[in-house]
Design a protein around this motif. Structure first.
Motif, short mmCIF file in Angstrom:
data_model
loop_
_atom_site.label_atom_id
_atom_site.label_comp_id
_atom_site.label_asym_id
_atom_site.label_seq_id
_atom_site.Cartn_x
_atom_site.Cartn_y
_atom_site.Cartn_z
N LYS A 166 0.83 -1.19 0.00
CA LYS A 166 0.00 0.00 0.00
C LYS A 166 0.86 1.24 0.00
CE LYS A 166 -3.75 -2.18 2.60
NZ LYS A 166 -4.56 -2.13 3.84
N LYS A 167 0.32 2.32 -0.51
CA LYS A 167 1.03 3.59 -0.50
C LYS A 167 1.08 4.15 0.92
CE LYS A 167 -0.18 4.94 -5.24
NZ LYS A 167 -0.86 5.95 -6.08
N GLN A 188 0.12 10.93 6.83
CA GLN A 188 0.72 10.97 8.16
C GLN A 188 2.10 10.31 8.15
OE1 GLN A 188 -1.13 8.53 11.19
NE2 GLN A 188 -0.79 10.10 12.76
N THR A 189 2.21 9.16 7.49
CA THR A 189 3.49 8.46 7.42
C THR A 189 4.52 9.29 6.65
OG1 THR A 189 2.38 6.31 7.51
CG2 THR A 189 4.64 6.35 6.68
N ILE A 190 4.09 9.95 5.57
CA ILE A 190 5.00 10.79 4.79
C ILE A 190 5.53 11.94 5.64
CG2 ILE A 190 5.14 12.38 2.83
CD1 ILE A 190 3.17 10.55 1.36
N ILE A 235 15.37 15.03 22.78
CA ILE A 235 14.13 15.17 22.01
C ILE A 235 14.20 14.37 20.72
CG2 ILE A 235 12.74 16.81 20.67
CD1 ILE A 235 13.35 18.91 22.83
N PHE A 236 15.28 14.52 19.98
CA PHE A 236 15.37 13.85 18.68
C PHE A 236 15.55 12.34 18.82
CE2 PHE A 236 16.82 17.93 16.33
CZ PHE A 236 15.50 18.32 16.24
N TYR A 237 16.24 11.88 19.86
CA TYR A 237 16.34 10.43 20.08
C TYR A 237 14.97 9.87 20.46
CZ TYR A 237 21.38 9.72 19.67
OH TYR A 237 22.65 9.60 19.20
N TYR A 238 14.23 10.61 21.26
CA TYR A 238 12.87 10.19 21.60
C TYR A 238 12.03 10.04 20.33
CZ TYR A 238 7.93 10.91 22.65
OH TYR A 238 6.56 10.79 22.67
N GLU A 239 12.10 11.04 19.46
CA GLU A 239 11.32 10.99 18.22
C GLU A 239 11.72 9.82 17.34
OE1 GLU A 239 11.47 14.58 16.01
OE2 GLU A 239 10.10 15.65 17.33
N ARG A 240 13.01 9.60 17.22
CA ARG A 240 13.49 8.57 16.31
C ARG A 240 13.11 7.17 16.79
NH1 ARG A 240 16.88 10.08 12.53
NH2 ARG A 240 17.94 8.08 12.46
N ILE A 241 13.14 6.95 18.10
CA ILE A 241 12.71 5.65 18.63
C ILE A 241 11.21 5.47 18.47
CG2 ILE A 241 12.49 4.30 20.74
CD1 ILE A 241 15.18 5.38 21.62
N ALA A 242 10.44 6.53 18.78
CA ALA A 242 8.98 6.46 18.67
C ALA A 242 8.56 6.24 17.22
CB ALA A 242 8.35 7.74 19.22
N LEU A 243 9.16 6.98 16.29
CA LEU A 243 8.79 6.85 14.88
C LEU A 243 9.29 5.52 14.30
CD1 LEU A 243 9.41 10.47 13.57
CD2 LEU A 243 7.25 9.39 14.14
N GLY A 244 10.43 5.03 14.78
CA GLY A 244 10.90 3.73 14.32
C GLY A 244 9.93 2.63 14.69
N ASN A 247 7.59 0.42 12.08
CA ASN A 247 7.69 -1.04 12.15
C ASN A 247 6.31 -1.68 12.24
OD1 ASN A 247 8.99 -3.58 12.36
ND2 ASN A 247 8.79 -3.50 14.58
N LYS A 248 5.41 -1.05 13.00
CA LYS A 248 4.07 -1.59 13.19
C LYS A 248 3.17 -1.34 11.99
CE LYS A 248 4.11 -1.15 18.25
NZ LYS A 248 3.52 -0.46 19.41
N THR A 249 3.28 -0.16 11.38
CA THR A 249 2.34 0.22 10.33
C THR A 249 2.82 -0.12 8.92
OG1 THR A 249 3.29 2.46 10.24
CG2 THR A 249 1.40 2.09 11.72
N SER A 250 4.15 -0.09 8.69
CA SER A 250 4.67 -0.27 7.33
C SER A 250 5.66 -1.43 7.22
CB SER A 250 5.34 1.02 6.83
OG SER A 250 4.43 2.10 6.91
N GLY A 251 6.07 -1.99 8.36
CA GLY A 251 6.94 -3.16 8.34
C GLY A 251 8.29 -2.91 7.72
#
Length: 476
Positions: free
Chosen positions: A298-299, A303-305, A416-425, A429-433
């Motif tokens: 799926k594209k 939000q993911t972009i 802040i940025f490490y928090y974001e990177r872990i959360a977004l990672g 992983n859950k939504t796009s694998g």
């Protein structure tokens, strides 16, 4: 009987603890050396001809080393996705990781006249090779860990976070020496020169310590390699499943019945495979589940972009720009500030990783929260940029509280940025694998290179200025 059972349980527990230690040591070998080089910058800069310009040069060399993963991708292609390259590649990584710090301990101070000026080519070239193997470890170590049970992956990641914490603790024990002084030059008493005092132990000993830790990590890898579970044969399926071979000893055939389920015409087709009859050895009964994954991806949602763009942006700032301007941002406030802020920033990643493990709910992604935290981190980065661009008259440079403000800003950016990177990672992983994580890694490397190249170019045009310890400045 009970004593025998108890001794068996103790043996099992001991083996489990040993396996924990082996995976931790294996993970430590990922980024240990490169992080160690960055920790040594406050001690290297006063002693080398590049001076404060060493940071952007080292940052550029580190990011050019991203050709390493590309080489591994080429090897995977040539070997037709085989895993035969993994163990030899890891051995080469350890060979470089163990020997180069020792070579550096004898050569880091050597200067070579090149392109019209003296340069620390030994340090830069050898640091490039350390960065090369460290970058390559990310695409060789993980596939090797995948040979084991998935529960060991988190232990490996814990070891990877320690690869930044251990060099920081070594640097903390090393110190930066007494505060530098201005003394009269022996040639001209009217000229003041800087006098720097040695740390508790030398750069050479620090390099030896890195090499010893890498050697221990290599021993751990050898133990894991020799005790790895026997790999099961996999069946590659490009077409709907027809046959699945099970039980390597007997190689008996399994009859598979496929039931197709067709959904809405606008939706992508999904195939659910049910195993109805399994004929195995009478003594061995195994349950098999075959999953066919839809190959039509799926594209990405809007939000993911947005999240992928934020990953690119944070990579430009955190991995590309920040390390390359650390000398111009922190050194005006003193060598001690430079040294200890760098150490604290190295501790941020393992700290945030620990918090994400203990309190995973804090890392659930919300669009508003991510945007707010990105803006906050960007504002703190802007202040750091001001301190670098305004050097030698950085903000509040002559005030006692100036160094505390810049230290807080640095820590905020990293946290802040490490928090974001872990959360977004985790979100990707859950939504796009696999696809989402691929773009996460690609944009991370692209952002890091873009940031490092930007700072390197600005430094080549002498946008950043040094602040001499013995110089007189009017900063009002």
């Amino acid at each position: 009987m009970q004593e025998h059972k108890k001794s068996k349980e103790n043996l099992t527990q001991s083996r489990k603890i040993l396996r924990y230690a082996l995976f931790l040591l294996f993970g430590i070998g990922t980024w240990l050396n490169l992080n160690g080089i960055w920790i040594q910058l406050p001690l290297l800069i006063p002693r080398l001809s590049e001076g404060w310009g060493l940071s952007p040069q080292l940052g550029m060399a580190s990011n050019v080393a991203n050709i390493g993963p590309l080489i591994i991708v080429l090897i995977r292609y040539l070997t037709k996705q085989s895993s035969v390259y993994e163990v030899p590649s890891i051995c080469v990584i350890y060979l470089v990781g163990i020997t180069v710090p020792i070579v550096l301990s004898f050569t880091w101070f050597n200067q070579v006249y090149f392109l019209g000026t003296t340069r620390s080519l030994y340090l830069l070239v050898l640091s490039f090779f350390l960065a090369l193997v460290n970058c390559t470890s990310s695409v060789t170590y993980l596939p090797f860990v995948n040979r084991f049970d998935s529960k060991w992956l988190n232990i490996y990641f814990a070891g990877e976070s320690l690869s930044s914490l251990i060099p920081a603790l070594l640097g903390l024990a090393q110190g930066v020496g007494k505060k530098a002084e201005c003394i009269q030059s022996t040639d001209n008493p009217l000229i003041l020169t800087e006098r720097h005092y040695p740390p508790r132990f030398s750069i050479e000993i620090y390099m030896y310590c890195l090499s010893i830790i890498m050697l221990l990590s290599f021993v751990a890898f050898l133990f894991l390699w020799r005790t790895q579970p026997k790999q099961k044969k996999t069946v590659k399926r490009d077409e709907p499943v027809q046959e699945v071979l099970l039980n390597e000893k007997e190689q008996e055939q399994v009859q598979v019945q496929l039931q197709e389920i067709f959904l809405n015409e606008k939706e992508q087709e999904q195939v659910q495979v049910q195993l109805q009859e399994i004929f195995l050895n009478e003594k061995e009964q195994e349950q098999v589940q075959v999953e066919v994954v839809n190959t039509q991806e799926k594209k990405f949602t809007k939000q993911t972009i947005i999240y992928l763009f934020i990953i690119l942006w944070t990579s430009i700032l955190l991995i590309g720009c920040i390390p390359s301007i650390n000398s111009y941002s922190l050194n005006p406030y003193g060598a001690a500030t430079f040294h200890y802020v760098i150490i604290l920033c190295q501790c941020c990643y393992p700290f945030v990783s620990l918090i994400s493990t203990l309190f995973p709910k804090l890392f659930q992604v919300s669009t508003i929260g991510i945007i707010v935290s990105t803006l906050s981190g960007t504002l703190a980065f802007i202040y750091i940029c001001f301190t670098a661009f305004l050097s030698p008259c950085s903000p509040f440079v002559e005030e006692t509280y100036g160094k505390y403000i810049v230290a807080v800003m640095w820590l905020l950016v990293y946290l802040i940025f490490y928090y974001e990177r872990i959360a977004l990672g985790n979100y990707l992983n859950k939504t796009s694998g696999h696809r989402g994580l691929f773009w996460y890694g690609f944009l991370t490397q692209a952002g890091a290179f873009t940031g490092a190249l930007t700072v390197f170019t600005l430094n080549a045009f002498e946008v950043f200025k040094e602040r001499s310890l013995c110089g007189e400045y009017v900063c009002h």
